[in-house]
Scaffold this active site. Structure first.
Site, PDB file in Angstrom:
ATOM      1  N   ASP A 202       0.788  -1.407  -0.163  1.00  0.00           N
ATOM      2  CA  ASP A 202      -0.074  -0.108  -0.021  1.00  0.00           C
ATOM      3  C   ASP A 202       0.859   1.236   0.333  1.00  0.00           C
ATOM      4  O   ASP A 202       1.791   1.208   0.553  1.00  0.00           O
ATOM      5  CB  ASP A 202      -0.859   0.034   1.231  1.00  0.00           C
ATOM      6  CG  ASP A 202      -1.991   1.324   1.230  1.00  0.00           C
ATOM      7  OD1 ASP A 202      -2.961   0.836   0.516  1.00  0.00           O
ATOM      8  OD2 ASP A 202      -1.695   1.994   2.085  1.00  0.00           O
ATOM      9  N   GLU A 243      14.185 -15.454  -0.898  1.00  0.00           N
ATOM     10  CA  GLU A 243      14.659 -16.567  -0.067  1.00  0.00           C
ATOM     11  C   GLU A 243      13.605 -17.479  -0.175  1.00  0.00           C
ATOM     12  O   GLU A 243      13.621 -18.806   0.132  1.00  0.00           O
ATOM     13  CB  GLU A 243      14.626 -16.111   1.416  1.00  0.00           C
ATOM     14  CG  GLU A 243      16.044 -15.574   1.902  1.00  0.00           C
ATOM     15  CD  GLU A 243      15.768 -14.930   3.359  1.00  0.00           C
ATOM     16  OE1 GLU A 243      15.097 -15.589   4.026  1.00  0.00           O
ATOM     17  OE2 GLU A 243      16.403 -13.723   3.468  1.00  0.00           O
TER      18      GLU A 243
END
Ligand code: NOJ
Length: 516
Positions: A202, A243
């Site tokens: 956002d 990751e």
């Protein structure tokens, strides 16, 4: 599971409080979503983006987050979210959640601690607290304005002021503070560990501020938006996403400058950003062509969302463009024309390469509800501008599912938190299902064909007369007539048409076809 699933995905924006209510309180919830997952699988979407589902006092419809690691009791529980994620995955639907890193709710423990602590404390340093100006400090530290109207500062009882770029109930975090950075990296891991596949970020360009908090002056760099130092945050987030593998970071960034916007999708930053210039663009062939050519890559195509007037209404006005800062509900709307264009726009949008976003209700042809009684309006924009800006309630009205009168199966007990127009009896899922001329069946067919025939391969423009767009993909051509006169239909087998074709093999105005 293939890599980069998001690149060509159809992503459904699910506005939780208006989707489906199973708890009978008139507010949508996770149980309601779980019941309707088969509907979304059948529609043919690849992913759902949930607008904020966290505990929140709802000063800004959930974008005022009180706890980033839990689910609002009105929506359900964390355990239920886990189940929902699992159930969606079983249907091959990915889950994207909304993270709101620019600010939190004034009820968040950090902000409550900041209020309880003294000026200059570590608790206050997570936000932007400053002494005021003027002889007794009763004027705000600068003249920055809130995006929702009014000043961007509020004074607390001990005299200090804090910054809120949105509502006063949404204090801005201080991203120069390493504690804030660590906290959000931990929140990302919290949700990735629960199986979430992506994050919609956002207000992604607003996070960092010039620590001097200077006045905004023309020609000088903007001290509170799109600063160069914001990119370092996303480099860190990208490392975390990488990751885990196969996760997507999507930026909500309203920047008119295509080159500045493109900086957010550099290879070590966000995967994609919303293409808002496409949403803002008028229904005009030349303007659309330019916006499509300038689209950020990988591309995303967005026609509507929970912050903008629904495109059926936009396209039915004399001025078909949209400006987030200048919503105008005073123009007459021709819903028949707007719907015809929205159907053609759906085929254009879904023929373009890469990802497409569908805002809940787009697939039903819902329009902007412009006549919500003032006393029922909820949006802080409406309140903070004294009604000058009608706000966003009109695109957030609960979905019509079935039956012939409100609440149209949205809830079977409560009163919908915003009233539904009675005309939506013709736009329910039940009414449209199986009707080959309905918006719903157009979306179902287009999403199916798109999935079968279109990937992420490139597009080219084919020669076309003025006012006509002709897009070629590997297995499909899409021709859209935005001019006022019929044009010749392209050769080939017609796979799908947005409306009736001319008897003389012509493509009428505001109509699109897909040709094999
Ligand atoms: C963008 C969101 O989409 C909008 O709904 C919200 O009000 C602001 N950011 C503030 O969080």
């Amino acid at each position: 599971m293939h890599d980069e699933w998001w690149r060509g995905a159809a992503i459904y924006e699910l506005y939780v409080q208006s989707f489906a209510d199973a708890s009978k309180d008139g507010i949508g919830d996770l149980a309601g979503v779980r019941q309707r997952l088969p509907y979304l699988a059948d529609l043919g979407v690849d992913a759902i983006w949930f607008t904020p589902w966290y505990p929140s006092p709802m000063a800004d419809a959930g974008y005022d987050v009180a706890d980033f690691r839990d689910i609002a009791p009105r929506f359900g529980t964390l355990a239920e979210a886990d189940t929902l994620i699992e159930e969606a995955h079983q249907l091959n639907i990915k889950i994207i959640i909304d993270i709101v890193p620019n600010h939190c709710s004034d009820q968040h423990v950090w902000f409550q601690a900041a209020l309880a602590a003294a000026p200059g404390s570590a608790e206050r340093a997570r936000f932007w607290f400053r002494p005021g100006k003027g002889p007794d400090g009763n004027e705000p530290p600068n003249h920055w304005q809130s995006i929702f109207g009014g000043p961007a500062w509020r004074q607390v009882p001990d005299g200090e002021w804090y910054l809120h770029l949105f509502a006063p109930e949404q204090p801005d975090f201080n991203w120069a503070n390493p504690e804030v950075r660590r906290e959000f990296e931990d929140i990302l891991r919290f949700w990735f560990d629960r199986g979430v596949d992506g994050i919609r970020i956002d207000s992604a360009a607003l996070l960092t501020k010039d620590p001097e908090l200077p006045e905004i002056t023309e020609g000088a760099p903007d001290p509170h938006s799109d600063r160069d130092d914001v990119h370092e945050i996303y480099r860190g987030w990208r490392k975390i996403a990488d990751e885990y593998g196969n996760k997507v970071l999507i930026g909500e960034i309203w920047l008119p400058d295509a080159a500045r916007l493109a900086r957010y999708t550099r290879p070590d930053e966000l995967h994609t950003v919303f293409n808002f210039p496409y949403l803002n663009c008028p229904w005009d062939a030349a303007a659309l062509k330019k916006v499509i050519d300038d689209a950020p890559t990988p591309a995303t195509w967005v026609l509507s969302n929970h912050d903008v007037d629904r495109h059926v209404s936009r396209y039915g006005r004399a001025d078909t463009s949209f400006d987030l800062q200048a919503r105008d509900h005073s123009q007459p709307v021709d819903l028949v024309l707007g719907t015809r264009r929205a159907r053609a726009a759906a085929l254009l949008t879904m023929a373009l390469p890469d990802a497409v976003y569908i805002y809940q209700g787009d697939e039903l042809g819902l329009w902007e509800v412009e006549d919500i009684p003032d006393e029922l309006r909820q949006d802080p924009i409406w309140k903070r501008t004294g009604g000058k800006d009608p706000g966003r309630d009109g695109c957030r009205v609960p979905l019509p599912w079935s039956g012939v009168e409100p609440p149209f199966g949205f809830t079977d007990g409560g009163r919908p938190w915003l009233p539904q127009p009675k005309e939506w009896r013709d736009l329910t899922v039940e009414h449209e299902s199986g009707d080959p001329e309905s918006m719903l069946e157009l979306y179902r067919a287009a999403l199916r064909i798109r999935r079968e025939l279109l990937g992420t391969g490139p597009m080219t423009w084919l020669p076309s007369p003025d006012g006509v767009l002709a897009v070629a993909r590997e297995h499909l051509r899409c021709v859209v007539n935005l001019s006022a006169a019929p044009v010749e239909l392209p050769d080939g087998t017609i796979l799908l048409a947005s409306g009736p074709l001319g008897a003389d093999a012509t493509l009428p105005p505001d109509t699109a076809v897909w040709v094999h």
